[in-house]
Scaffold this motif. Structure first.
Motif, PDB file in Angstrom:
ATOM      1  N   LEU B  45       0.833  -1.205   0.000  1.00  0.00           N
ATOM      2  CA  LEU B  45       0.000   0.000   0.000  1.00  0.00           C
ATOM      3  C   LEU B  45       0.873   1.262   0.000  1.00  0.00           C
ATOM      4  O   LEU B  45       0.570   2.234  -0.696  1.00  0.00           O
ATOM      5  N   CYS B  46       1.947   1.235   0.781  1.00  0.00           N
ATOM      6  CA  CYS B  46       2.849   2.394   0.835  1.00  0.00           C
ATOM      7  C   CYS B  46       3.467   2.669  -0.535  1.00  0.00           C
ATOM      8  O   CYS B  46       3.585   3.821  -0.957  1.00  0.00           O
ATOM      9  N   ALA B  49       0.891   4.199  -2.717  1.00  0.00           N
ATOM     10  CA  ALA B  49       0.638   5.593  -2.325  1.00  0.00           C
ATOM     11  C   ALA B  49       1.680   6.521  -2.962  1.00  0.00           C
ATOM     12  O   ALA B  49       1.347   7.626  -3.421  1.00  0.00           O
ATOM     13  N   ALA B  52       0.788   6.928  -6.549  1.00  0.00           N
ATOM     14  CA  ALA B  52      -0.419   7.757  -6.697  1.00  0.00           C
ATOM     15  C   ALA B  52      -0.063   9.236  -6.598  1.00  0.00           C
ATOM     16  O   ALA B  52      -0.528  10.059  -7.403  1.00  0.00           O
ATOM     17  N   GLU B  53       0.776   9.583  -5.615  1.00  0.00           N
ATOM     18  CA  GLU B  53       1.158  10.983  -5.477  1.00  0.00           C
ATOM     19  C   GLU B  53       2.017  11.436  -6.653  1.00  0.00           C
ATOM     20  O   GLU B  53       1.855  12.540  -7.160  1.00  0.00           O
ATOM     21  N   HIS B  58      -5.250   8.992  -7.863  1.00  0.00           N
ATOM     22  CA  HIS B  58      -5.392   8.197  -6.635  1.00  0.00           C
ATOM     23  C   HIS B  58      -6.436   7.094  -6.770  1.00  0.00           C
ATOM     24  O   HIS B  58      -7.491   7.301  -7.360  1.00  0.00           O
ATOM     25  N   PRO B  59      -6.126   5.947  -6.179  1.00  0.00           N
ATOM     26  CA  PRO B  59      -7.051   4.806  -6.276  1.00  0.00           C
ATOM     27  C   PRO B  59      -8.177   4.906  -5.246  1.00  0.00           C
ATOM     28  O   PRO B  59      -8.097   5.664  -4.282  1.00  0.00           O
TER      29      PRO B  59
END
Lengths: 96, 96
Positions: B45-46, B49, B52-53, B58-59
């Motif tokens: 997840l990290c 993230a 995404a940034e 973003h999901p």
């Protein structure tokens, strides 16, 4: 085996955890959180992840940009237990 | 304004992103992931993230202990766009 909350503990939920609501059709509590943006939401998720590992109790949670939803229930108890109350309190404490 | 995927791009989705499936009733794709434990799921997840940034896209995602579900769709496009394909490819690349 973890025990489910007894009637006395359940009666105190609304007062002890006023920001959390009971989930319809499931023995669980949930709370929604809203942040300025993904970065702030992610910072919060990271802090909750640390709490979850420290307490060996993990949330069911989701995130969409600045929004986070956390649901707490104890798989081993088949419903709400003291572990959920403890984690909910710790999460609330992050928000000051 | 971001444009939705055209017919040609959509025709190539199944081949280009074989692990992702179209979401019923919504113009989005999703993929489920399973890890050894929460720690491994959280590491994943990290990394997502950060992607995404970096991609400013973003999901919508959820996690329950060792399970992660990611849904991709582009709010500004009202459905699937190149941004979703790009992020999906980057996520897949994390898994080698």
């Amino acid at each position: 085996m973890v025990e489910r909350l007894d009637a006395t503990a359940r009666a105190g939920l609304a007062e002890g955890l006023p920001h959390w609501t009971l989930v319809e059709g499931r023995d669980a509590i949930r709370r929604e959180f809203r942040f300025r943006d993904f970065s702030e939401a992610w910072g919060f998720l990271c802090r909750v992840a640390l709490l979850a590992e420290a307490q060996d109790h993990h949330p069911e949670w989701s995130n969409v940009w600045n929004r986070v939803e956390i649901l707490l229930s104890t798989h081993d108890a088949g419903g709400l237990s003291e572990r959920d109350v403890r984690l909910a309190r710790s999460i609330d404490a992050l928000l000051g």
